[in-house]
Design a protein around this motif. Structure first.
Motif, PDB file in Angstrom:
ATOM      1  N   ALA A 142      33.873  47.467  40.232  1.00  0.00           N
ATOM      2  CA  ALA A 142      34.186  46.799  41.495  1.00  0.00           C
ATOM      3  C   ALA A 142      35.196  45.683  41.326  1.00  0.00           C
ATOM      4  O   ALA A 142      35.804  45.240  42.311  1.00  0.00           O
ATOM      5  CB  ALA A 142      32.908  46.251  42.129  1.00  0.00           C
ATOM      6  N   ASN A 143      35.395  45.191  40.093  1.00  0.00           N
ATOM      7  CA  ASN A 143      36.373  44.130  39.831  1.00  0.00           C
ATOM      8  C   ASN A 143      37.681  44.647  39.260  1.00  0.00           C
ATOM      9  O   ASN A 143      38.607  43.865  39.044  1.00  0.00           O
ATOM     10  CB  ASN A 143      35.802  43.108  38.839  1.00  0.00           C
ATOM     11  CG  ASN A 143      34.761  42.193  39.441  1.00  0.00           C
ATOM     12  OD1 ASN A 143      33.706  41.982  38.862  1.00  0.00           O
ATOM     13  ND2 ASN A 143      35.051  41.625  40.612  1.00  0.00           N
ATOM     14  N   ALA A 144      37.755  45.970  38.987  1.00  0.00           N
ATOM     15  CA  ALA A 144      38.907  46.492  38.250  1.00  0.00           C
ATOM     16  C   ALA A 144      40.203  46.316  39.022  1.00  0.00           C
ATOM     17  O   ALA A 144      41.243  45.937  38.452  1.00  0.00           O
ATOM     18  CB  ALA A 144      38.680  47.968  37.912  1.00  0.00           C
ATOM     19  N   GLU A 145      40.196  46.593  40.327  1.00  0.00           N
ATOM     20  CA  GLU A 145      41.422  46.491  41.110  1.00  0.00           C
ATOM     21  C   GLU A 145      41.910  45.052  41.179  1.00  0.00           C
ATOM     22  O   GLU A 145      43.106  44.784  41.078  1.00  0.00           O
ATOM     23  CB  GLU A 145      41.184  47.048  42.516  1.00  0.00           C
ATOM     24  CG  GLU A 145      42.467  47.345  43.278  1.00  0.00           C
ATOM     25  CD  GLU A 145      42.201  48.144  44.536  1.00  0.00           C
ATOM     26  OE1 GLU A 145      43.170  48.686  45.099  1.00  0.00           O
ATOM     27  OE2 GLU A 145      41.034  48.246  44.954  1.00  0.00           O
ATOM     28  N   GLU A 146      40.973  44.134  41.334  1.00  0.00           N
ATOM     29  CA  GLU A 146      41.348  42.720  41.372  1.00  0.00           C
ATOM     30  C   GLU A 146      41.895  42.265  40.029  1.00  0.00           C
ATOM     31  O   GLU A 146      42.900  41.550  39.962  1.00  0.00           O
ATOM     32  CB  GLU A 146      40.122  41.890  41.756  1.00  0.00           C
ATOM     33  CG  GLU A 146      40.361  40.394  41.803  1.00  0.00           C
ATOM     34  CD  GLU A 146      39.094  39.628  42.109  1.00  0.00           C
ATOM     35  OE1 GLU A 146      39.107  38.393  41.938  1.00  0.00           O
ATOM     36  OE2 GLU A 146      38.093  40.251  42.508  1.00  0.00           O
ATOM     37  N   ALA A 147      41.254  42.667  38.926  1.00  0.00           N
ATOM     38  CA  ALA A 147      41.707  42.259  37.598  1.00  0.00           C
ATOM     39  C   ALA A 147      43.086  42.805  37.278  1.00  0.00           C
ATOM     40  O   ALA A 147      43.859  42.186  36.530  1.00  0.00           O
ATOM     41  CB  ALA A 147      40.705  42.715  36.548  1.00  0.00           C
ATOM     42  N   SER A 148      43.437  43.951  37.858  1.00  0.00           N
ATOM     43  CA  SER A 148      44.742  44.566  37.594  1.00  0.00           C
ATOM     44  C   SER A 148      45.899  43.792  38.203  1.00  0.00           C
ATOM     45  O   SER A 148      47.064  44.098  37.917  1.00  0.00           O
ATOM     46  CB  SER A 148      44.749  46.005  38.117  1.00  0.00           C
ATOM     47  OG  SER A 148      43.763  46.786  37.481  1.00  0.00           O
ATOM     48  N   LEU A 149      45.606  42.791  39.041  1.00  0.00           N
ATOM     49  CA  LEU A 149      46.680  41.980  39.622  1.00  0.00           C
ATOM     50  C   LEU A 149      47.328  41.069  38.591  1.00  0.00           C
ATOM     51  O   LEU A 149      48.436  40.570  38.822  1.00  0.00           O
ATOM     52  CB  LEU A 149      46.123  41.120  40.767  1.00  0.00           C
ATOM     53  CG  LEU A 149      45.588  41.862  41.991  1.00  0.00           C
ATOM     54  CD1 LEU A 149      44.975  40.874  42.975  1.00  0.00           C
ATOM     55  CD2 LEU A 149      46.700  42.651  42.664  1.00  0.00           C
ATOM     56  N   VAL A 150      46.666  40.848  37.449  1.00  0.00           N
ATOM     57  CA  VAL A 150      47.210  39.958  36.422  1.00  0.00           C
ATOM     58  C   VAL A 150      48.267  40.700  35.619  1.00  0.00           C
ATOM     59  O   VAL A 150      47.974  41.744  35.027  1.00  0.00           O
ATOM     60  CB  VAL A 150      46.086  39.452  35.493  1.00  0.00           C
ATOM     61  CG1 VAL A 150      46.665  38.560  34.401  1.00  0.00           C
ATOM     62  CG2 VAL A 150      45.039  38.702  36.295  1.00  0.00           C
ATOM     63  N   PRO A 151      49.495  40.196  35.583  1.00  0.00           N
ATOM     64  CA  PRO A 151      50.538  40.882  34.805  1.00  0.00           C
ATOM     65  C   PRO A 151      50.195  40.892  33.311  1.00  0.00           C
ATOM     66  O   PRO A 151      49.728  39.902  32.757  1.00  0.00           O
ATOM     67  CB  PRO A 151      51.793  40.028  35.080  1.00  0.00           C
ATOM     68  CG  PRO A 151      51.490  39.261  36.327  1.00  0.00           C
ATOM     69  CD  PRO A 151      50.016  39.026  36.311  1.00  0.00           C
ATOM     70  N   ASP A 244      56.188  32.317  45.655  1.00  0.00           N
ATOM     71  CA  ASP A 244      56.697  33.113  44.536  1.00  0.00           C
ATOM     72  C   ASP A 244      55.506  33.735  43.801  1.00  0.00           C
ATOM     73  O   ASP A 244      54.340  33.516  44.153  1.00  0.00           O
ATOM     74  CB  ASP A 244      57.572  32.262  43.601  1.00  0.00           C
ATOM     75  CG  ASP A 244      56.822  31.084  42.977  1.00  0.00           C
ATOM     76  OD1 ASP A 244      55.598  31.187  42.783  1.00  0.00           O
ATOM     77  OD2 ASP A 244      57.467  30.056  42.687  1.00  0.00           O
ATOM     78  N   ALA A 245      55.791  34.519  42.766  1.00  0.00           N
ATOM     79  CA  ALA A 245      54.733  35.288  42.097  1.00  0.00           C
ATOM     80  C   ALA A 245      53.682  34.381  41.465  1.00  0.00           C
ATOM     81  O   ALA A 245      52.479  34.652  41.556  1.00  0.00           O
ATOM     82  CB  ALA A 245      55.351  36.203  41.038  1.00  0.00           C
ATOM     83  N   ASP A 246      54.118  33.282  40.826  1.00  0.00           N
ATOM     84  CA  ASP A 246      53.155  32.384  40.180  1.00  0.00           C
ATOM     85  C   ASP A 246      52.278  31.691  41.212  1.00  0.00           C
ATOM     86  O   ASP A 246      51.070  31.533  41.004  1.00  0.00           O
ATOM     87  CB  ASP A 246      53.903  31.342  39.335  1.00  0.00           C
ATOM     88  CG  ASP A 246      54.554  31.948  38.106  1.00  0.00           C
ATOM     89  OD1 ASP A 246      54.112  33.037  37.687  1.00  0.00           O
ATOM     90  OD2 ASP A 246      55.511  31.342  37.576  1.00  0.00           O
TER      91      ASP A 246
END
Length: 510
Positions: A142-151, A244-246
């Motif tokens: 359930a957290n995988a999609e959110e965690a994938s936001l980190v470059p 911006d992205a950061d």
């Protein structure tokens, strides 16, 4: 068996630290002992882990397991270490590859049935792991999609402890596990609806919103009910440029820690927070007895914090914003730790002129002392930090008739704001500041800029000499003057810009 090691993350505010989870198997009475400064919730992991492993089909050995969380001096909170503890114990018993578990950061809470439950703060935790040099992270499905936001993060989502053990090479019989659902993903904080062109009359207030958005200035609006104060404040986020992205990642991390799951993609629109006037100081700046969570001021970072009916807030609650306004950060002190959150927001205050709101008309029933006490809830030091202080009058019939929709729209205003911010960014190149509101007074008054005694500041100097403003107010008027010059495309502010800035700050034209 040798000591097995893996890693997890301990969060203190938005700051994450890598925690090494060690497990040792010894020939003593069966049990699981956790050492290394765990809190009560983490101490209960010994029972959750043993039951979860047994019910998942990968039981722990009937021997003594000692789990050490290192560094021991670092406070550790919550149930997010469950997966790391279970994996380290299985590796210590020889069921899993010690090399495989050592290269992965494990985050997740275990249920008694062995399934992994989502946790709050997964985004800042994964971000801390990546910054510490760990690129492989295992999290609940359930957290995988959110965690994938980190470059730069390689995310492995697993539904249960058994799936995690098999991924690490455990020789267990696979079983189908239904993932524990998390909260539905949000599409980011919705931007308040409405267009700036819908504001009828109040041209000074519309100009003030453009100035506030261009320079990052704080705003206070005083006017009767129905004058349009809330309407104006809700249009301000639409005038702000995209993050911006950061900045977008920082905003998403704060919301993740607060329990608000970000969307499948980062939202690049500035956040808008409008807490109710019954909010406590902890609700505004953040707090908590165990896990320190961000408050409304931190969640409004890079966006707008709107306090409607500001005098209805307790004075102590309003005054806690004085330090974050100056420093751009919030520090929450506890006996064993200090949590820090970013808090670089734009503050918008809206207030009625008196409790009944009809000051200046025959309908007002408030005695003068009642009026003074009501507005005195907004302390002088707080208002001194607000750059634009407006009086918003009632909208007249004539103003409504003249409003034909030809005013500045939100799209046009955002274009003007972007151009003004680009001019400011060019002028501030090579400095740590990006907007006019961030410029410090000594730098602002330095040689070659607006300084006391110059022709443009003559009237302002006299106001300071008479005690009409403080030195902080003097500097804030200069900052607004620079923003007015940027909006007008001028190379530097002149006396007219300074006079207009004085009007926005004091309500008195030069």
């Amino acid at each position: 068996m040798p000591v097995a090691r893996t890693a997890s993350v301990a969060l203190l505010g938005l700051t994450g630290s890598i925690v090494e989870v060690e497990a040792d198997l010894s020939a003593q009475l069966p049990g699981v002992v956790i050492i290394g400064l765990p809190d009560a919730a983490l101490g209960e992991a010994r029972d959750r882990v043993r039951s979860a492993a047994s019910n998942a089909g990968c039981p722990l050995p009937s021997r003594r397991l000692t789990v050490n969380l290192s560094p021991a001096a670092l406070p550790k909170h919550g149930s997010g270490f469950d997966l790391a503890i279970a994996i380290a114990c299985l590796a210590a018993s020889g069921e899993l590859s010690t090399e495989s578990v050592a290269r992965v950061v494990h985050l997740g809470e275990l249920g008694l049935d062995g399934r992994l439950r989502p946790i709050d703060g997964i985004l800042p935790a994964v971000l801390a792991a990546v910054r510490a040099g760990h690129d492989l992270v295992m999290v609940p499905s359930a957290n995988a999609e959110e965690a994938s936001l980190v470059p730069g993060a390689r995310v492995v989502g697993v539904a249960s402890l058994l799936d995690a053990a098999i991924w690490h090479g455990g020789a267990f019989e696979p079983q189908v596990s239904e993932p524990v659902p998390g909260q539905p993903l949000a599409d980011g904080a919705p931007e308040p609806a409405g267009d700036l062109a819908e504001v009828a009359g109040n041209s000074d207030a519309v100009e003030a919103m453009l100035v506030a958005a261009s320079g990052g200035h704080h705003v206070s609006m005083l006017g009767p009910p129905g004058a349009g104060k809330t309407m104006l404040a809700s249009r301000l986020p639409g005038l702000l440029p995209d993050l911006d992205a950061d900045e977008a990642l920082e905003v998403a991390s704060i919301h993740s820690l607060a329990g608000r799951r970000p969307g499948a993609q980062l939202s690049f629109r500035p956040p808008f927070e409008a807490p109710h006037h019954t909010a406590t100081a902890a609700a505004i700046v953040g707090g908590g007895s165990r896990l320190i969570r961000p408050g409304a001021a931190a969640r409004a970072t890079h966006g707008v914090l709107f306090l409607d009916e500001a005098p209805e807030f307790p004075r102590a609650v309003l005054d806690v914003l004085r330090q974050p306004i100056e420093s751009g950060t919030i520090s929450i002190h506890r006996a064993n730790a200090v949590a820090t959150f970013p808090a670089r927001f734009q503050l918008v205050l809206a207030a009625n002129p008196c409790p009944c709101g009809n000051l200046g008309t025959d309908e007002c029933t408030c005695a003068p002392i009642v009026q003074r006490r009501y507005l005195a809830r907004l302390s002088g030091p707080l208002l001194d930090r607000v750059d634009l202080q407006l009086r918003v009058p009632r909208v007249t019939v004539a103003a409504m008739r003249m409003a034909d929709g030809s005013g500045v729209s939100t799209a046009q205003g955002r274009s003007m704001v972007s151009a003004a911010r680009a001019a400011a960014a060019e002028r501030l190149r090579g400095t740590p500041w990006r907007t006019n509101a961030e410029m410090p007074g000594p730098w602002l008054r330095g040689a070659g800029r607006l300084h006391p005694g110059s022709r443009a500041t003559k009237t302002l100097d006299r106001l300071l000499e008479r005690g009409g403003i403080t030195m902080r107010g003097y500097d804030r008027i200069l900052k607004v003057a620079w923003t007015l010059a940027d909006l007008a495309g001028s190379a530097a502010p002149d006396a007219e810009h300074v006079g207009r800035a004085m009007f926005f700050k004091t309500g008195v034209a030069s």
